[in-house]
Design a protein around this motif. Structure first.
Motif, PDB file in Angstrom:
ATOM      1  N   ALA A  31       0.830  -1.208   0.000  1.00 60.15           N
ATOM      2  CA  ALA A  31       0.000   0.000   0.000  1.00 60.15           C
ATOM      3  C   ALA A  31       0.867   1.261   0.000  1.00 60.15           C
ATOM      4  CB  ALA A  31      -0.937  -0.006   1.204  1.00 60.15           C
ATOM      5  N   GLU A  32       1.925   1.248   0.776  1.00 64.18           N
ATOM      6  CA  GLU A  32       2.829   2.402   0.842  1.00 64.18           C
ATOM      7  C   GLU A  32       3.535   2.640  -0.485  1.00 64.18           C
ATOM      8  OE1 GLU A  32       3.327   4.727   3.004  1.00 64.18           O
ATOM      9  OE2 GLU A  32       2.453   3.943   4.846  1.00 64.18           O
ATOM     10  N   ALA A  33       3.793   1.588  -1.238  1.00 65.13           N
ATOM     11  CA  ALA A  33       4.558   1.705  -2.485  1.00 65.13           C
ATOM     12  C   ALA A  33       3.820   2.500  -3.564  1.00 65.13           C
ATOM     13  CB  ALA A  33       4.912   0.315  -3.012  1.00 65.13           C
ATOM     14  N   MET A  34       2.502   2.471  -3.536  1.00 65.85           N
ATOM     15  CA  MET A  34       1.727   3.181  -4.559  1.00 65.85           C
ATOM     16  C   MET A  34       1.593   4.652  -4.160  1.00 65.85           C
ATOM     17  SD  MET A  34       0.081   2.907  -7.459  1.00 65.85           S
ATOM     18  CE  MET A  34      -0.847   1.424  -7.906  1.00 65.85           C
ATOM     19  N   PRO A  35       1.979   5.562  -5.046  1.00 63.40           N
ATOM     20  CA  PRO A  35       1.790   6.984  -4.731  1.00 63.40           C
ATOM     21  C   PRO A  35       0.304   7.302  -4.578  1.00 63.40           C
ATOM     22  CG  PRO A  35       3.099   6.694  -6.735  1.00 63.40           C
ATOM     23  CD  PRO A  35       2.582   5.345  -6.347  1.00 63.40           C
TER      24      PRO A  35
END
Length: 159
Positions: A31-35
């Protein structure tokens, strides 16, 4: 023989909780990886957006835990498309943590307790397996979303 069976069930909880924690950490990393600017991305018109996938995973964790592990009534809320990335991730982390607490409250004999599931009578062990399987299924979709946006997914954390 009874003592051996009890030890095996206790070991199950230890192993399952380790896997659940790793699943949580990997899900949050994905989830954190997607801007946040791409949280409305969906590969086709029939797919959920990245944000809606996270909300769906979150709602499923809450539903299965509340209804079938804890035995309380679950109130399904509609997807709130105005939630920020930070808010969605916080909700997801809370849901994983609440499920951890629910699992820790189970006793080995609870694994064979049957619940009235929409797909037929299941045990709480079935529900635990479904929790993990559903999260894995949708996380796999999220990994595709990352790749389609040319974002390298986080390193897999399986065990």
């Amino acid at each position: 023989m009874t003592s051996l069976f009890s030890q095996a069930q206790s070991h199950f909880f230890e192993v399952y909780l380790e896997k659940w924690e790793n699943s949580k950490n990997y899900m949050l990393a994905v989830a954190e990886a997607m801007p946040e600017t791409a949280f409305d991305f969906k590969p086709t018109g029939r797919e959920m957006t990245f944000a809606a996938q996270l909300a769906h995973i979150n709602q499923n964790i809450n539903w299965l835990t509340t209804t079938y592990l804890v035995g309380e009534t679950f109130e399904k809320a509609p997807f709130n498309a105005t939630l920020t990335k930070k808010e969605l991730i916080a909700q997801l982390e809370t849901s994983f943590n609440n499920t951890t607490l629910a699992i820790k409250s189970l006793k080995p004999e609870d694994l064979t307790t049957k619940v009235d599931f929409f797909a037929g009578e299941k045990t709480k062990l079935h529900i635990l397996n479904l929790l993990q399987d559903h999260a894995t299924h949708h996380r796999g979709q999220l990994l595709v979303y990352l790749n389609l946006n040319d974002i390298k997914p986080p390193r897999y954390v399986g065990w």
